[in-house]
Design a protein around this motif. Structure first.
Motif, PDB file in Angstrom:
ATOM      1  N   ASP A 149       0.825  -1.207   0.000  1.00 57.14           N
ATOM      2  CA  ASP A 149       0.000   0.000   0.000  1.00 57.14           C
ATOM      3  C   ASP A 149       0.856   1.253   0.000  1.00 57.14           C
ATOM      4  O   ASP A 149       1.882   1.319   0.679  1.00 57.14           O
ATOM      5  CB  ASP A 149      -0.901   0.015   1.236  1.00 57.14           C
ATOM      6  CG  ASP A 149      -1.870  -1.149   1.258  1.00 57.14           C
ATOM      7  OD1 ASP A 149      -2.751  -1.193   0.393  1.00 57.14           O
ATOM      8  OD2 ASP A 149      -1.737  -2.018   2.142  1.00 57.14           O
TER       9      ASP A 149
ATOM     10  N   SER B 158      -6.066  -3.633   2.036  1.00 57.50           N
ATOM     11  CA  SER B 158      -5.912  -2.249   1.571  1.00 57.50           C
ATOM     12  C   SER B 158      -6.759  -1.231   2.310  1.00 57.50           C
ATOM     13  O   SER B 158      -6.628  -0.031   2.072  1.00 57.50           O
ATOM     14  CB  SER B 158      -6.237  -2.159   0.073  1.00 57.50           C
ATOM     15  OG  SER B 158      -7.589  -2.513  -0.166  1.00 57.50           O
TER      16      SER B 158
ATOM     17  N   GLU C 296      -3.149   0.355  -3.686  1.00 54.64           N
ATOM     18  CA  GLU C 296      -2.572  -0.959  -3.455  1.00 54.64           C
ATOM     19  C   GLU C 296      -2.097  -1.513  -4.795  1.00 54.64           C
ATOM     20  O   GLU C 296      -2.850  -1.512  -5.771  1.00 54.64           O
ATOM     21  CB  GLU C 296      -3.614  -1.898  -2.843  1.00 54.64           C
ATOM     22  CG  GLU C 296      -3.086  -3.301  -2.561  1.00 54.64           C
ATOM     23  CD  GLU C 296      -4.173  -4.242  -2.103  1.00 54.64           C
ATOM     24  OE1 GLU C 296      -4.122  -4.686  -0.934  1.00 54.64           O
ATOM     25  OE2 GLU C 296      -5.091  -4.537  -2.909  1.00 54.64           O
TER      26      GLU C 296
END
Length: 369
Positions: free
Chosen positions: A44, A92, A101
């Motif tokens: 992320d 995410s 992500e």
């Protein structure tokens, strides 16, 4: 022009090489792998790290490579759905956020491509010894000849060789989080369509999601475990341990075990954080996981590495290469940000941190310049 050796061509090392080149330094990156490491989980980029990526001119490409999850299901030990969400996923967070992500290998590929214009890259080699004095640092390599540099940066991950050479044994610096993780790729034998599956039974469980236009899966398997003996990091030995733990879960056991044994990009390690009183000694400084690993359980390791790379290069540039002042400024500014992000991994053992904590941590830093 001051020369800087960077050990590690991951997110932190490649990003730092780019920013050092832009700040007037001559970086050299050494990586023990033969090229960009394939596989790995989705990572992320959140909050202030998105500003770093935007300043690199990569934000459009990063968003274009993002995963396209529609939601997730949580399963019991036999594969029955007990919960589903179309608003968020465990990997995410909220799907309507501006965070991104994407696969780690895609991000590192972009960063390396950008850094190639600013740095020398040496693949298939590693640092074996470092000696420093008031003039610089002499680095010995496993294969190449010894070379002198003005500064050395350890950006070589949780088991950093540079940290071991300069700061001492890992056992004195690693804080284990009581969990072990394995990550590997497989064909999409589950037919998942932009949808994640999460399963947990006792102290073990899976996170599985499709990538590459739903043609592949990334399988993450975690289980409760203390630190492993360093000699147990042999891939085949680790696969045997993982297979034994995976075998206790009933759902899709045969196909998941087959995928484990045939995986081309198996990775496994204990979940741990690195906590040091100082991130530099003399002309050597640590960056990213090597100096302050937050662990994948935080969901913020990539973002912290990107912000750390920008801040270290900026501090060196502002100090005119005077490393003592630059390293002190880098650490003073970044340490509170690191602390908040490391805390995400321990806030809710066995589950994700709260949205409020993630939001606070990901934005708890302001870029200069």
């Amino acid at each position: 022009m001051k020369t800087v050796l960077i050990s590690g061509a991951g997110v932190a090392g490649c990003a730092l090489a780019y920013w050092l080149g832009r700040n007037g330094f001559a970086p050299t990156v050494v990586e023990r792998a033969p090229g960009v490491r394939p596989g790995g989980q989705a990572v992320d980029i959140r909050g202030v790290a998105l500003d770093v990526v935007e300043r690199m001119g990569l934000l459009g490409r990063v968003r274009g490579a993002a995963t396209r999850m529609r939601g997730m299901s949580v399963l019991d030990a036999d594969g029955h759905e007990v919960h589903r969400s179309t608003e968020a996923t465990f990997s995410s967070g909220r799907l309507d956020s501006g965070d991104v992500e994407l696969l780690r290998e895609d991000l590192v590929g972009m960063l390396e491509q950008l850094a190639l214009g600013e740095a020398e890259f040496i693949y298939g080699d590693r640092v074996t010894a470092l000696s420093q004095d008031e003039r610089g640092v002499l680095a010995d390599f496993e294969h190449g000849p010894a070379r002198a540099f003005d500064l050395v940066v350890g950006a070589d991950g949780l088991h950093s060789a540079v940290r071991g050479l300069v700061f001492g044994p890992e056992g004195e610096q690693a804080y284990h989080l009581g969990m072990h993780l394995a990550i590997f790729s497989a064909e999409n034998f589950l037919g998942l369509d932009d949808w994640q599956l999460w399963q947990r039974d006792g102290d073990a469980g899976y996170g599985i999601y499709p990538v590459r236009g739903n043609s592949e899966l990334r399988v993450t398997f975690g289980f409760a475990s203390g630190p492993l003996d360093p000699g147990a990091r042999d891939p085949e030995a680790l696969k045997r341990q993982i297979a034994e733990r995976m075998g206790a879960l009933r759902w899709e056991r045969p196909r998941l075990l087959e995928a484990l044994w045939s995986a081309p990009d198996f990775y496994s390690d204990a979940m741990a954080q690195i906590r040091l009183d100082r991130w530099s000694r003399g002309r050597v400084v640590l960056l990213g996981d090597a100096g302050y690993c937050a662990s994948p359980l935080s969901g913020q390791g990539t973002s912290v590495a990107l912000v750390g790379a920008y801040e270290l290069a900026d501090a060196l540039g502002r100090a005119g290469g005077e490393h003592g002042a630059a390293f002190a400024r880098y650490e003073a500014r970044l340490r509170p940000f690191v602390g908040l992000n490391q805390a995400l991994a321990t806030e809710n053992p066995g589950g994700p941190a709260s949205e409020e904590s993630v939001g606070r941590a990901k934005n708890a830093f302001a870029l200069r310049g």
